[in-house]
Design a protein around this motif. Sequence first.
Motif, mmCIF file in Angstrom:
data_model
loop_
_atom_site.group_PDB
_atom_site.id
_atom_site.type_symbol
_atom_site.label_atom_id
_atom_site.label_comp_id
_atom_site.label_asym_id
_atom_site.label_seq_id
_atom_site.Cartn_x
_atom_site.Cartn_y
_atom_site.Cartn_z
ATOM 1 N N PHE B 69 22.846 -44.245 13.394
ATOM 2 C CA PHE B 69 24.243 -44.199 12.996
ATOM 3 C C PHE B 69 25.182 -44.246 14.211
ATOM 4 C CE2 PHE B 69 23.709 -43.440 8.486
ATOM 5 C CZ PHE B 69 22.396 -43.016 8.414
ATOM 6 N N SER B 70 26.480 -44.301 13.906
ATOM 7 C CA SER B 70 27.468 -44.447 14.983
ATOM 8 C C SER B 70 27.449 -43.280 15.967
ATOM 9 C CB SER B 70 28.877 -44.623 14.402
ATOM 10 O OG SER B 70 29.201 -43.516 13.581
ATOM 11 N N ASP B 71 27.013 -42.107 15.510
ATOM 12 C CA ASP B 71 26.926 -40.954 16.422
ATOM 13 C C ASP B 71 25.550 -40.877 17.094
ATOM 14 O OD1 ASP B 71 26.244 -38.249 14.026
ATOM 15 O OD2 ASP B 71 25.358 -40.224 14.309
ATOM 16 N N TYR B 72 24.763 -41.926 16.943
ATOM 17 C CA TYR B 72 23.441 -42.097 17.543
ATOM 18 C C TYR B 72 22.335 -41.296 16.869
ATOM 19 C CZ TYR B 72 25.671 -44.789 21.185
ATOM 20 O OH TYR B 72 26.386 -45.752 21.852
ATOM 21 N N HIS B 73 22.664 -40.489 15.859
ATOM 22 C CA HIS B 73 21.556 -39.835 15.186
ATOM 23 C C HIS B 73 20.829 -40.875 14.327
ATOM 24 C CE1 HIS B 73 23.532 -39.407 11.167
ATOM 25 N NE2 HIS B 73 22.322 -39.082 10.734
ATOM 26 N N SER B 74 19.596 -40.574 14.009
ATOM 27 C CA SER B 74 18.785 -41.534 13.266
ATOM 28 C C SER B 74 18.152 -40.841 12.060
ATOM 29 C CB SER B 74 17.688 -42.106 14.174
ATOM 30 O OG SER B 74 16.865 -43.013 13.468
ATOM 31 N N GLU B 75 17.913 -41.620 11.027
ATOM 32 C CA GLU B 75 17.247 -41.104 9.830
ATOM 33 C C GLU B 75 16.100 -42.027 9.459
ATOM 34 O OE1 GLU B 75 20.044 -40.337 6.698
ATOM 35 O OE2 GLU B 75 21.207 -38.922 7.929
ATOM 36 N N LEU B 76 14.997 -41.412 9.091
ATOM 37 C CA LEU B 76 13.821 -42.141 8.613
ATOM 38 C C LEU B 76 13.704 -41.861 7.129
ATOM 39 C CD1 LEU B 76 11.211 -43.792 9.274
ATOM 40 C CD2 LEU B 76 10.079 -41.591 9.658
ATOM 41 N N ASN B 77 13.826 -42.891 6.329
ATOM 42 C CA ASN B 77 13.745 -42.765 4.881
ATOM 43 C C ASN B 77 12.385 -43.238 4.402
ATOM 44 O OD1 ASN B 77 16.631 -42.015 4.288
ATOM 45 N ND2 ASN B 77 16.947 -43.934 5.368
ATOM 46 N N MET B 78 11.748 -42.395 3.614
ATOM 47 C CA MET B 78 10.387 -42.689 3.169
ATOM 48 C C MET B 78 10.373 -42.625 1.644
ATOM 49 S SD MET B 78 9.016 -39.944 5.915
ATOM 50 C CE MET B 78 7.289 -40.250 5.800
ATOM 51 N N SER B 79 9.981 -43.713 1.015
ATOM 52 C CA SER B 79 9.981 -43.741 -0.448
ATOM 53 C C SER B 79 8.558 -43.914 -0.982
ATOM 54 C CB SER B 79 10.868 -44.885 -0.948
ATOM 55 O OG SER B 79 10.359 -46.126 -0.511
ATOM 56 N N SER B 80 8.416 -43.645 -2.266
ATOM 57 C CA SER B 80 7.103 -43.766 -2.937
ATOM 58 C C SER B 80 6.011 -43.115 -2.096
ATOM 59 C CB SER B 80 6.752 -45.241 -3.174
ATOM 60 O OG SER B 80 7.748 -45.869 -3.931
ATOM 61 N N LEU B 81 6.243 -41.867 -1.757
ATOM 62 C CA LEU B 81 5.338 -41.171 -0.853
ATOM 63 C C LEU B 81 3.911 -41.152 -1.382
ATOM 64 C CD1 LEU B 81 7.642 -38.228 0.237
ATOM 65 C CD2 LEU B 81 6.746 -40.039 1.710
ATOM 66 N N GLU B 82 2.988 -41.298 -0.435
ATOM 67 C CA GLU B 82 1.556 -41.255 -0.738
ATOM 68 C C GLU B 82 0.935 -40.085 0.018
ATOM 69 O OE1 GLU B 82 0.160 -45.040 0.582
ATOM 70 O OE2 GLU B 82 1.342 -46.164 -0.907
ATOM 71 N N LEU B 83 -0.236 -39.667 -0.448
ATOM 72 C CA LEU B 83 -0.917 -38.550 0.213
ATOM 73 C C LEU B 83 -1.139 -38.857 1.701
ATOM 74 C CD1 LEU B 83 -3.600 -37.568 -2.462
ATOM 75 C CD2 LEU B 83 -1.389 -36.487 -2.036
ATOM 76 N N GLY B 84 -1.420 -40.114 1.995
ATOM 77 C CA GLY B 84 -1.687 -40.520 3.374
ATOM 78 C C GLY B 84 -0.477 -40.474 4.289
ATOM 79 N N ASP B 85 0.691 -40.244 3.716
ATOM 80 C CA ASP B 85 1.891 -40.129 4.547
ATOM 81 C C ASP B 85 2.020 -38.736 5.148
ATOM 82 O OD1 ASP B 85 3.716 -42.101 2.118
ATOM 83 O OD2 ASP B 85 2.647 -42.759 3.926
ATOM 84 N N SER B 86 1.170 -37.828 4.724
ATOM 85 C CA SER B 86 1.187 -36.472 5.289
ATOM 86 C C SER B 86 0.882 -36.562 6.769
ATOM 87 C CB SER B 86 0.150 -35.588 4.592
ATOM 88 O OG SER B 86 0.480 -35.414 3.239
ATOM 89 N N ALA B 87 1.806 -36.100 7.579
ATOM 90 C CA ALA B 87 1.663 -36.252 9.033
ATOM 91 C C ALA B 87 2.779 -35.492 9.716
ATOM 92 C CB ALA B 87 1.735 -37.737 9.429
#
Lengths: 116, 113
Positions: B69-87
């Motif tokens: 974003f303009s203030d340099y912060h970042s967001e990671l959006n994760m959809s349709s989560l799967e068990l393998g996304d556990s990390a």
Amino acid sequence: AQKVTQAQTEISVVEKEDVTLDCVYETRDTTYYLFWYKQPPSGELVFLIRRNSFDEQNEISGRYSWNFQKSTSSFNFTITASQVVDSAVYFCALSEARGGSYIPTFGRGTSLIVHP
Amino acid sequence: AAGVIQSPRHLIKEKRETATLKCYPIPRHDTVYWYQQGPGQDPQFLISFYEKMQSDKGSIPDRFSAQQFSDYHSELNMSSLELGDSALYFCASSYGQGAYGYTFGSGTRLTVV
């Protein structure tokens, strides 16, 4: 192919022993950076050292020392007089230019267990 | 000294849900990197941003997206989560696209149940 190889999966030592963690890297770049990070059980990645490809001077910081040898593409890390608090996973990383950015690639880590 | 701030520290989601992870870089750092570290694995590069533009892409699944974003912060959006996304998901920031080193945040531990 693995760009950063940490052949030692796990090392177990007794307190006060010296221990060396090996790191071998592979790159065709002339400008690159090498790092070591420590990951204690709490999970955070703690920066230990950064070395650029043009600086082959070895470095000592307290009980830690690093040996960088371009001829063998190695960047080994030695802990002298190990302590229980040194128990952690240690990652070696190589940062090469990709487009305009330098992106670190990590080795698979070496788990160091220091027994009292 | 200010460090890289990640929120939340822990997150539990169910399969098929969505999750948003946030990263606040060190002030004046212009580059943000996202990494995923599975259990017993090394951190794997997902994506990076420089001056609010995507600069490089690693092994980020199509179900994930990110932005800076303009203030340099970042967001990671994760959809349709799967068990393998556990990390453990790490964000790192740097100045000058990594030529001067990186600072990692403490990570967000995502558990998908």
